[in-house]
Scaffold this motif. Structure first.
Motif, short mmCIF file in Angstrom:
data_model
loop_
_atom_site.label_atom_id
_atom_site.label_comp_id
_atom_site.label_asym_id
_atom_site.label_seq_id
_atom_site.Cartn_x
_atom_site.Cartn_y
_atom_site.Cartn_z
N THR A 36 0.84 -1.19 0.00
CA THR A 36 0.00 0.00 0.00
C THR A 36 0.88 1.25 0.00
O THR A 36 1.83 1.35 0.77
N LEU A 37 0.55 2.18 -0.89
CA LEU A 37 1.24 3.46 -0.95
C LEU A 37 0.25 4.56 -0.59
O LEU A 37 -0.86 4.60 -1.10
N HIS A 38 0.68 5.46 0.29
CA HIS A 38 -0.13 6.61 0.70
C HIS A 38 0.46 7.86 0.07
O HIS A 38 1.63 8.19 0.30
N VAL A 39 -0.33 8.55 -0.74
CA VAL A 39 0.13 9.73 -1.46
C VAL A 39 -0.62 10.95 -0.95
O VAL A 39 -1.85 10.97 -0.93
N PHE A 40 0.13 11.97 -0.55
CA PHE A 40 -0.44 13.25 -0.12
C PHE A 40 -0.09 14.31 -1.16
O PHE A 40 1.07 14.41 -1.57
N VAL A 41 -1.09 15.11 -1.56
CA VAL A 41 -0.86 16.21 -2.50
C VAL A 41 -1.17 17.52 -1.78
O VAL A 41 -2.25 17.69 -1.20
N VAL A 42 -0.21 18.44 -1.82
CA VAL A 42 -0.25 19.67 -1.03
C VAL A 42 -0.14 20.89 -1.94
O VAL A 42 0.64 20.89 -2.90
N HIS A 43 -0.91 21.93 -1.64
CA HIS A 43 -0.65 23.25 -2.20
C HIS A 43 -0.78 24.23 -1.03
O HIS A 43 -1.86 24.69 -0.70
N ALA A 44 0.34 24.51 -0.40
CA ALA A 44 0.37 25.32 0.81
C ALA A 44 0.09 26.80 0.49
O ALA A 44 0.24 27.25 -0.65
N PRO A 45 -0.31 27.58 1.50
CA PRO A 45 -0.59 29.00 1.29
C PRO A 45 0.61 29.75 0.73
O PRO A 45 1.76 29.42 1.01
#
Length: 321
Positions: free
Chosen positions: A165-174
């Motif tokens: 299992t792979l956990h992917v987080f996608v971020v666009h910070a302020p």
């Protein structure tokens, strides 16, 4: 998937808006009558440009699966995962994956619906042949006092061909609008939200495979990235990423290259990293007439339409499976 490699692309698309007004959002500049004169023809040109860019990311030299470091020139591998920032909504993702140059790639996708005032979101394209989506969620980041609502963090978990299992987080910070120091707590808010989510995963899976990617609006030396490396035990595998055509980062400001975009990985993923590069194919670059050298071929400079791609270049990471 070729040669036992998993390919991840992270790209800020620079305002990939449709041409229709969302009555709940401030998207007026991205309408045909708006300041950018965002017409359907310009929109479709942009959608196809982003599709072409994603496809081209599969043309970088790959490293041999055996680990000898030899480049396999000319080898093509369709990216397995594509993290996107500055996407307006689901309809844009539908056009990109079903009606653009990318349509034969057969990507599926998930996209957030954030409270961002302009209506921009983050999304993950994934190939169902190499990443079988198990679950996903949008993580809300509650704003501080006097802070505009920001983008949700996207978390998607899926099975790889190895059964892991792979956990992917996608971020666009302020953003840094208003000054880096004054807005630093806003980006730390995102970092702490990420830390809590990853800690929850590790409670059940201590050696979980985790990748965090996107536009952090911070450089590797800044507090939010250092916090994620030290306190969350992630490694910025994109820290020294470079292009093959002169790019020394994903973004260029006043003649200086830097990377606001990052790919961070947990220890298990770091051990399997084959390469992490800035994809700077010549068609994504243009002469920097002010400072010299090259810069990303962006779509707009102020209100001036450039028929380009994005003000950010993509990061491409490949992991051995």
């Amino acid at each position: 998937m070729l040669s036992g490699l998993l390919t991840l692309v992270s790209l800020n698309c620079e305002n990939l808006f449709d041409c229709r007004h969302d009555t709940l959002k401030n998207d007026y500049e991205w309408l045909p009558e708006g300041i950018n004169q965002w017409t359907p023809s310009r929109y479709w040109h942009k959608v196809n440009n982003i599709g072409r860019e994603i496809l081209a990311c599969g043309q970088s030299p790959l490293y041999a699966a055996e680990g000898d470091g030899a480049p396999l020139d000319g080898t093509f591998q369709l990216p397995d995962l594509v993290a996107l920032c500055e996407i307006e909504n689901d309809s844009v993702l539908f056009d990109l994956t079903r009606r653009s140059l990318l349509r034969n790639a057969r990507y599926e996708y998930v996209v957030t619906q954030s409270p961002d005032p302009r209506g921009i979101d983050v999304a993950l394209l994934y190939s169902p042949f190499s990443f079988r989506l198990l679950r996903w969620q949008a993580l809300r980041v509650e704003p501080l006092k006097d802070m505009h609502p920001t983008r949700d963090i996207l978390c998607a978990s899926g099975l790889l061909v190895t059964g892991d299992t792979l956990h992917v987080f996608v971020v666009h910070a302020p953003s840094r609008s208003g000054g880096e120091v004054l807005t630093r707590p806003h980006r730390m808010l995102v970092a702490n939200r990420l830390a809590a989510a990853i800690d929850s995963i590790r409670t059940l899976q201590p050696s979980a495979q985790v990748v965090v990617c996107g536009d952090f609006n911070d450089y590797s030396r800044d507090k939010s990235i250092r916090f994620l490396e030290k306190e969350v035990r992630l490694t910025d595998v994109s820290r020294n990423a470079r292009g093959s055509n002169g790019a020394r980062g994903t973004y260029r400001y006043q003649g200086e290259w830097g990377s606001l975009d990052h790919i961070l990985a947990s220890p298990a993923m770091v051990d399997s990293l084959a390469e992490c590069i800035v994809f700077d194919a010549p068609f994504l670059l243009v002469d920097d007439e002010t400072y010299g050298g090259m810069k990303p071929r962006r779509n707009y400079i102020g209100p001036r339409y450039q028929r380009g791609y994005s003000d950010h270049l993509p990061l491409v990471a490949r992991f051995r499976l």
